[in-house]
Design a protein around this motif. Structure first.
Motif, PDB file in Angstrom:
ATOM      1  N   THR A   1       0.821  -1.221  -0.024  1.00 31.58           N
ATOM      2  CA  THR A   1       0.008  -0.119   0.076  1.00 31.58           C
ATOM      3  C   THR A   1       0.822   1.298  -0.126  1.00 31.58           C
ATOM      4  O   THR A   1       1.308   1.795  -0.938  1.00 31.58           O
ATOM      5  N   LYS A   2       0.986   1.806   0.991  1.00 31.56           N
ATOM      6  CA  LYS A   2       1.923   3.101   0.983  1.00 31.56           C
ATOM      7  C   LYS A   2       3.397   2.995   1.199  1.00 31.56           C
ATOM      8  O   LYS A   2       3.884   2.016   2.150  1.00 31.56           O
TER       9      LYS A   2
ATOM     10  N   THR B   1       7.034   5.087   1.717  1.00 32.53           N
ATOM     11  CA  THR B   1       7.692   6.416   2.102  1.00 32.53           C
ATOM     12  C   THR B   1       9.240   6.417   1.778  1.00 32.53           C
ATOM     13  O   THR B   1       9.737   5.361   2.477  1.00 32.53           O
TER      14      THR B   1
ATOM     15  N   SER C   1       5.837  10.113   0.108  1.00 28.34           N
ATOM     16  CA  SER C   1       5.257   9.022   0.193  1.00 28.34           C
ATOM     17  C   SER C   1       4.138   8.711  -0.873  1.00 28.34           C
ATOM     18  O   SER C   1       3.596   9.978  -1.301  1.00 28.34           O
ATOM     19  N   LYS C   2       3.966   7.531  -1.244  1.00 28.42           N
ATOM     20  CA  LYS C   2       2.761   7.330  -2.281  1.00 28.42           C
ATOM     21  C   LYS C   2       1.884   6.272  -1.689  1.00 28.42           C
ATOM     22  O   LYS C   2       2.336   5.147  -1.412  1.00 28.42           O
ATOM     23  N   ASN C   3       0.582   6.419  -2.076  1.00 27.58           N
ATOM     24  CA  ASN C   3      -0.420   5.227  -1.625  1.00 27.58           C
ATOM     25  C   ASN C   3      -1.378   5.193  -2.601  1.00 27.58           C
ATOM     26  O   ASN C   3      -2.276   6.170  -2.788  1.00 27.58           O
ATOM     27  N   GLY C   4      -1.450   4.301  -3.647  1.00 26.90           N
ATOM     28  CA  GLY C   4      -2.198   4.350  -4.866  1.00 26.90           C
ATOM     29  C   GLY C   4      -1.845   5.653  -5.519  1.00 26.90           C
ATOM     30  O   GLY C   4      -0.350   5.959  -6.286  1.00 26.90           O
ATOM     31  N   ASP C   5      -2.716   6.424  -5.992  1.00 30.90           N
ATOM     32  CA  ASP C   5      -2.338   7.626  -6.906  1.00 30.90           C
ATOM     33  C   ASP C   5      -2.256   8.781  -6.129  1.00 30.90           C
ATOM     34  O   ASP C   5      -1.827  10.136  -6.542  1.00 30.90           O
ATOM     35  N   GLU C   6      -2.229   8.823  -4.580  1.00 24.52           N
ATOM     36  CA  GLU C   6      -2.149   9.981  -3.850  1.00 24.52           C
ATOM     37  C   GLU C   6      -0.557  10.260  -3.521  1.00 24.52           C
ATOM     38  O   GLU C   6       0.101   8.954  -2.913  1.00 24.52           O
ATOM     39  N   VAL C   7       0.144  11.449  -3.623  1.00 31.79           N
ATOM     40  CA  VAL C   7       1.377  11.539  -3.406  1.00 31.79           C
ATOM     41  C   VAL C   7       1.545  12.615  -2.595  1.00 31.79           C
ATOM     42  O   VAL C   7       0.968  13.647  -2.599  1.00 31.79           O
ATOM     43  N   MET C   8       2.358  12.510  -1.385  1.00 26.69           N
ATOM     44  CA  MET C   8       2.328  13.347  -0.169  1.00 26.69           C
ATOM     45  C   MET C   8       4.009  13.809  -0.198  1.00 26.69           C
ATOM     46  O   MET C   8       4.719  12.995   0.028  1.00 26.69           O
ATOM     47  N   LYS C   9       4.293  15.045  -0.060  1.00 24.71           N
ATOM     48  CA  LYS C   9       5.716  15.491   0.309  1.00 24.71           C
ATOM     49  C   LYS C   9       5.910  16.378   1.412  1.00 24.71           C
ATOM     50  O   LYS C   9       5.039  17.374   1.650  1.00 24.71           O
TER      51      LYS C   9
END
Length: 308
Positions: free
Chosen positions: A240-241, A243, A258-266
């Motif tokens: 899943t996620k 990082t 971090s990337k979880n599916g199409d969701e990207v967070m920095k």
């Protein structure tokens, strides 16, 4: 009397969810709080309140305070003998009044007659028995069994150790059902560096539940983490996620992606230090949220100067 007998990687078993309710049996030092040098006190201001930490001259934590507001706070005292933890007291205060019903004490007793055995007894400030844990070690110093006793009965946790083709696996079984397994291996990269890979699997009622894999560089810094959920239909762990962590030349965390599916967070971490470019950080800013945490630090005066 815990410090010299419990291997560092085994401390996590005291905090396993739904099974162990004792706090982590560990001697905390400056390093655990991202501190260095002769720190005496550290006051941390966060979004939910303030945290206070006191250390002795050896850099060992002796007291911690979590303040939710001016009237509500929790205090933990650590007592040592010959550099070993023998007592921990957790006290709760609400409306500036001590609450004995939610305050507890941990007492530790060491037995070295045969193989090492440590007994942890947990009682409330109202003198009510809550829990007892007995940690058994083999002749090599590895923890092999935990006996937990409380008013609900007795639970036995066995710890198994296996080495296979360069991999080292520690498995915890409670009443013969798997609870957790930790597999450690090494990954040699093309540039010649060696990374440590730790795969942790968690079980719920004996069935696989979730897992995460951590990768550490040659300095022991966490550089990547992959999380997994267990797919019951396919009977396999599904990633899943993920990082990735980056650090500066001083080994300070400066980036998290971090990337979880199409969701990207920095996230980006920026620090201010009490000495230019070194020392301890006194302000941490997290972007793009622009949230921040501040620390007020005091240091011990060198003993030579005190004598003068």
């Amino acid at each position: 009397m815990v410090k010299n007998y419990i291997p560092q990687f085994l401390f996590i078993l005291i905090c396993l969810p739904l099974v162990f309710y004792a706090q982590e049996v560990k001697i905390f030092t400056l390093k655990d709080f991202d501190l260095k040098d002769s720190v005496k006190t550290c006051l941390v201001s966060t979004s939910y309140g303030k945290e206070e930490y006191d250390f002795n001259r050896k850099g060992v934590l002796t007291k911690s305070v979590t303040r939710y507001n001016e009237a509500d706070y929790d205090v933990v005292y650590y007592k040592y003998q010959n550099d070993e933890l023998i007592e921990k007291r957790s006290e709760s205060y609400r409306n500036n009044i001590f609450d004995p019903s939610t305050s507890i004490a941990h007492f530790y007793k060491l037995d070295t007659l045969n193989n090492v055995k440590i007994t942890e007894k947990i009682v409330s400030y109202e003198e009510e028995f809550l829990d007892q844990y007995v940690y058994h070690y083999d002749e090599k110093g590895d923890m092999v069994k935990i006996i937990r006793t409380n008013n609900d009965g007795i639970d036995e946790t066995l710890i198994e150790y296996k080495k296979y083709k360069g991999e080292y696996t520690v498995t915890y079984l409670i009443n013969n059902e798997p609870l957790k397994s930790i597999r450690t291996s090494q990954l040699k990269k093309k540039n010649g560096t060696v990374q440590k890979v730790v795969l942790t699997k968690e079980y719920l009622k004996g069935e696989a539940n979730k897992a995460f894999e951590e990768v550490f560089n040659e300095k022991g810094l966490l550089v990547a983490q992959q999380e997994f959920e267990y797919n019951i239909a396919e009977k396999t762990f599904v990633p899943t996620k993920r990082t990735i962590y980056t650090y500066d030349d001083n080994d300070m965390l400066v980036g998290e992606a971090s990337k979880n599916g199409d969701e990207v967070m920095k996230k980006e971490y920026v620090y201010q230090y009490d000495r230019e470019g070194e020392g301890n950080w006194i302000k941490q800013i997290v972007r793009p949220e622009n949230t921040y945490k501040t620390r007020k630090i005091t240091y011990y005066v060198p003993e030579v100067m005190e004598k003068e």
